[in-house]
Write a protein that holds these residues in place. Structure first.
Motif, PDB file in Angstrom:
ATOM      1  N   LEU A   1     -11.556   8.490 -12.716  1.00 12.91           N
ATOM      2  CA  LEU A   1     -12.370   7.284 -12.591  1.00 12.91           C
ATOM      3  C   LEU A   1     -13.435   7.224 -13.677  1.00 12.91           C
ATOM      4  O   LEU A   1     -13.658   6.182 -14.289  1.00 12.91           O
ATOM      5  CB  LEU A   1     -13.017   7.215 -11.209  1.00 12.91           C
ATOM      6  CG  LEU A   1     -12.072   6.973 -10.038  1.00 12.91           C
ATOM      7  CD1 LEU A   1     -12.821   7.106  -8.713  1.00 12.91           C
ATOM      8  CD2 LEU A   1     -11.416   5.610 -10.138  1.00 12.91           C
TER       9      LEU A   1
ATOM     10  N   ASP B   1       0.820  -1.205   0.000  1.00 17.43           N
ATOM     11  CA  ASP B   1       0.000   0.000   0.000  1.00 17.43           C
ATOM     12  C   ASP B   1       0.858   1.262   0.000  1.00 17.43           C
ATOM     13  O   ASP B   1       0.354   2.357  -0.133  1.00 17.43           O
ATOM     14  CB  ASP B   1      -0.931  -0.006   1.226  1.00 17.43           C
ATOM     15  CG  ASP B   1      -2.079   0.971   1.091  1.00 17.43           C
ATOM     16  OD1 ASP B   1      -2.525   1.209  -0.051  1.00 17.43           O
ATOM     17  OD2 ASP B   1      -2.520   1.495   2.121  1.00 17.43           O
TER      18      ASP B   1
ATOM     19  N   THR C   1       2.944   4.263  -1.178  1.00 21.66           N
ATOM     20  CA  THR C   1       2.987   5.026  -2.430  1.00 21.66           C
ATOM     21  C   THR C   1       4.421   5.086  -2.938  1.00 21.66           C
ATOM     22  O   THR C   1       5.374   4.821  -2.202  1.00 21.66           O
ATOM     23  CB  THR C   1       2.481   6.462  -2.232  1.00 21.66           C
ATOM     24  OG1 THR C   1       3.381   7.151  -1.350  1.00 21.66           O
ATOM     25  CG2 THR C   1       1.063   6.500  -1.672  1.00 21.66           C
TER      26      THR C   1
ATOM     27  N   PRO D   1      -1.077   6.457  -7.466  1.00 19.27           N
ATOM     28  CA  PRO D   1      -1.680   7.658  -6.873  1.00 19.27           C
ATOM     29  C   PRO D   1      -3.195   7.531  -6.889  1.00 19.27           C
ATOM     30  O   PRO D   1      -3.766   6.873  -7.760  1.00 19.27           O
ATOM     31  CB  PRO D   1      -1.210   8.798  -7.781  1.00 19.27           C
ATOM     32  CG  PRO D   1      -0.574   8.173  -8.957  1.00 19.27           C
ATOM     33  CD  PRO D   1      -0.344   6.718  -8.675  1.00 19.27           C
ATOM     34  N   GLU D   2      -3.833   8.131  -5.919  1.00 21.41           N
ATOM     35  CA  GLU D   2      -5.294   8.059  -5.837  1.00 21.41           C
ATOM     36  C   GLU D   2      -5.909   8.832  -6.998  1.00 21.41           C
ATOM     37  O   GLU D   2      -5.621  10.009  -7.193  1.00 21.41           O
ATOM     38  CB  GLU D   2      -5.762   8.646  -4.512  1.00 21.41           C
ATOM     39  CG  GLU D   2      -7.209   8.386  -4.221  1.00 21.41           C
ATOM     40  CD  GLU D   2      -7.596   8.818  -2.821  1.00 21.41           C
ATOM     41  OE1 GLU D   2      -8.672   9.399  -2.674  1.00 21.41           O
ATOM     42  OE2 GLU D   2      -6.810   8.584  -1.893  1.00 21.41           O
ATOM     43  N   PRO D   3      -6.757   8.170  -7.793  1.00 20.86           N
ATOM     44  CA  PRO D   3      -7.333   8.854  -8.952  1.00 20.86           C
ATOM     45  C   PRO D   3      -8.415   9.853  -8.527  1.00 20.86           C
ATOM     46  O   PRO D   3      -9.089   9.665  -7.516  1.00 20.86           O
ATOM     47  CB  PRO D   3      -7.939   7.717  -9.780  1.00 20.86           C
ATOM     48  CG  PRO D   3      -8.228   6.650  -8.790  1.00 20.86           C
ATOM     49  CD  PRO D   3      -7.180   6.775  -7.711  1.00 20.86           C
ATOM     50  N   THR D   4      -8.564  10.877  -9.334  1.00 21.80           N
ATOM     51  CA  THR D   4      -9.640  11.834  -9.107  1.00 21.80           C
ATOM     52  C   THR D   4     -10.938  11.230  -9.625  1.00 21.80           C
ATOM     53  O   THR D   4     -10.930  10.233 -10.361  1.00 21.80           O
ATOM     54  CB  THR D   4      -9.371  13.151  -9.863  1.00 21.80           C
ATOM     55  OG1 THR D   4      -9.400  12.868 -11.273  1.00 21.80           O
ATOM     56  CG2 THR D   4      -8.040  13.773  -9.465  1.00 21.80           C
TER      57      THR D   4
ATOM     58  N   ALA E   1       1.658   1.345  -4.471  1.00 24.24           N
ATOM     59  CA  ALA E   1       0.292   1.828  -4.659  1.00 24.24           C
ATOM     60  C   ALA E   1       0.295   2.970  -5.675  1.00 24.24           C
ATOM     61  O   ALA E   1       1.137   3.848  -5.622  1.00 24.24           O
ATOM     62  CB  ALA E   1      -0.274   2.310  -3.333  1.00 24.24           C
TER      63      ALA E   1
END
Length: 85
Positions: free
Chosen positions: A79, A32, A34, A72-75, A70
Motif C-alpha cells: 500500500l 468479492d 478471490t 489478493p489483499e495487499p500488505t 478480488a
C-alpha cells in the motif's frame, strides 16, 4: 453503505430501496471472490458436470480472462509503495 448507488438504482429501475440494496450486496459478494476461491469453485462445478481435468483447467483459464475477481489483499508495504512509489 453505497447510498449513492442505491439512490441511482431506485431512480433508474423499478426497484425499491431495500431491493436495490440487496442487488448491490449480491453483486459485490459475487465479485468479492478471490481467484483461488473462483478456481476451486469452478473446478468443483465442472467436475460435477463430468468434465476431466484437462478440459476443466482449459475452461477455467479461459473464464479467468473475462471474470473480475478480488485481488489478493495487499500488505501495508505494498500500500505504501502504491502511494509513494
Amino acid at each position: 453503505m453505497h447510498d449513492e448507488l442505491v439512490d441511482h438504482l431506485t431512480r433508474s429501475t423499478p426497484l425499491n430501496r431495500g431491493e436495490a440494496l440487496r442487488v448491490i450486496q449480491d453483486v459485490l459478494a459475487y465479485f468479492d471472490e478471490t481467484t483461488e476461491d473462483f478456481v476451486r469453485r469452478r473446478h468443483r462445478e465442472l467436475q460435477a458436470q463430468g468434465l476431466v481435468n484437462a478440459e476443466i483447467f482449459e475452461r477455467i483459464a479461459a473464464d479467468l480472462t473475462y471474470r473480475a475477481v478480488a485481488p489478493p489483499e495487499p500488505t501495508l508495504r505494498q500500500l505504501r509503495r502504491m502511494v509513494y512509489g
